[in-house]
Each structure stands twice: as C-alpha cells, then as structure tokens.
Write a protein that holds these residues in place. Sequence first.
Motif, PDB file in Angstrom:
ATOM      1  N   THR A   1       0.758  -1.294   0.072  1.00  0.00           N
ATOM      2  CA  THR A   1      -0.010   0.018  -0.078  1.00  0.00           C
ATOM      3  C   THR A   1       0.812   1.261   0.000  1.00  0.00           C
ATOM      4  O   THR A   1       0.231   2.305   0.207  1.00  0.00           O
ATOM      5  N   GLY A   2       2.188   0.999  -0.266  1.00  0.00           N
ATOM      6  CA  GLY A   2       2.899   2.270  -0.394  1.00  0.00           C
ATOM      7  C   GLY A   2       3.743   2.991   0.849  1.00  0.00           C
ATOM      8  O   GLY A   2       4.305   3.913   0.659  1.00  0.00           O
ATOM      9  N   LYS A   3       3.755   2.201   1.927  1.00  0.00           N
ATOM     10  CA  LYS A   3       4.318   2.636   3.243  1.00  0.00           C
ATOM     11  C   LYS A   3       5.859   2.575   2.850  1.00  0.00           C
ATOM     12  O   LYS A   3       6.274   1.326   2.715  1.00  0.00           O
ATOM     13  N   GLY A   4       6.884   3.301   3.335  1.00  0.00           N
ATOM     14  CA  GLY A   4       8.039   3.408   3.330  1.00  0.00           C
ATOM     15  C   GLY A   4       8.538   3.758   1.836  1.00  0.00           C
ATOM     16  O   GLY A   4       7.800   3.945   0.898  1.00  0.00           O
ATOM     17  N   SER A   5       9.836   4.166   1.623  1.00  0.00           N
ATOM     18  CA  SER A   5      10.237   4.726   0.477  1.00  0.00           C
ATOM     19  C   SER A   5      11.625   3.921  -0.231  1.00  0.00           C
ATOM     20  O   SER A   5      12.051   4.210  -1.253  1.00  0.00           O
ATOM     21  N   GLY A   6      11.782   2.762   0.701  1.00  0.00           N
ATOM     22  CA  GLY A   6      12.703   2.014  -0.009  1.00  0.00           C
ATOM     23  C   GLY A   6      14.377   2.640   0.177  1.00  0.00           C
ATOM     24  O   GLY A   6      14.382   3.718   1.136  1.00  0.00           O
ATOM     25  N   ASP A   7      15.159   2.239  -0.492  1.00  0.00           N
ATOM     26  CA  ASP A   7      16.791   2.885  -0.273  1.00  0.00           C
ATOM     27  C   ASP A   7      16.530   4.228  -0.925  1.00  0.00           C
ATOM     28  O   ASP A   7      16.361   4.374  -2.116  1.00  0.00           O
ATOM     29  N   ARG A   8      17.323   4.977  -0.179  1.00  0.00           N
ATOM     30  CA  ARG A   8      17.456   6.405  -0.710  1.00  0.00           C
ATOM     31  C   ARG A   8      18.492   6.656  -1.632  1.00  0.00           C
ATOM     32  O   ARG A   8      19.601   5.760  -1.200  1.00  0.00           O
TER      33      ARG A   8
END
Length: 182
Positions: A173-180
């Motif tokens: 559902t889109g929580k978190g942004s992954g590796d910056r």
Amino acid sequence: MIRLLDFCFSLVGLLVASPILVLLALIGFFDTGSPIFRQERVGKNKKPFILVKFRTMKKNTASVASHLASASSITKFGRFLRKTKLDELPQLWNVLKGEMSLVGPRPGLFNQEELTAAREVKGVFDVRPGITGLAQINEIDMSTPELLAETDAKMIKTLNLRSYFHYILMTVTGKGSGDRVR
C-alpha cells in the motif's frame, strides 16, 4: 509455515504478474539495454546469492549501496520503478528459490562492512533476507547501519504470521520509500 507462505505467494505472484514482468522488461530494455540487474548479496548465514531486480540505474553505475549512488544515475523509467516498488518484483524468483523471504532484513552488499558487522552481532544472518520488513516500512535504510541492524533484530525477534502479513500489506500500500539515493 512462513517458508510455505513465501513459496506459494511467490509462485502465484510470478504467475499472475508475468504479463507485467514481461512489459516492464521490454520497457526496461529500451531504457537501459539491459532490464535485469543482478548483484551478489549477503544471504542467510552470510552465504552469497545473486539478487535479481529490474535495473533502475544506468548500466555502468558503480556497484554500491543505493544511498552512496548518485541520483543522476537513475533513469526516468527507473524513478518510476522505484517509486512504485515494481523494481522489486523479480525478487519473487529469489523467494521461490529459497534464497529470500517476502519478509526479512534487506540483503546488503559484502562491501558494507559496518552493516555486516552490526548484523552479525545481532544474529540477523540467522534468517533469510527479505523483500520488505520493519525497517523498510519505517524508512530505515542502509545509510544508518547500526539502527538498521537493531531494527532487523527487533523484527526477527517479534516476527509472527500477523506481523508477516502486516509488513507485506504496508509495503504493497506504499508505506516506506525504499533505499534512498543521494
């Protein structure tokens, strides 16, 4: 039980998503000339394995952790893949093969010595690495190795079926942004 769920979900996921995988690979081919990215990562018991993802950076980008890579290395299509987390779909193959789990600590690189040492002390390598987990939904990435190792250890200690599904749902559902990327 979790391995059985991983196997079933990854198999069904690969079958259901196969048209999307083919389309993304085709677009990726026109974007970079090489849509699949393979990289050696640290697996369970520090055993190396080859992680597969869709390529999001230019082909000749140095093999470093995402937070050390230049933002200019990411292609336009790669930005889309990262934002939607579709670049992670090929890792379902790693899950199917038993090298990864859907939920677990993100696999690091062998040259991330500080992260590897912190994870070793906390027993993180006792489990399969995962596509998502507690650190990912809380936007904790490999740029903070000590915090990441602590968060991974906490997740491992408290992982149960409820949290397994919770981490997957939060990721989808889109929580978190992954590796910056800088």
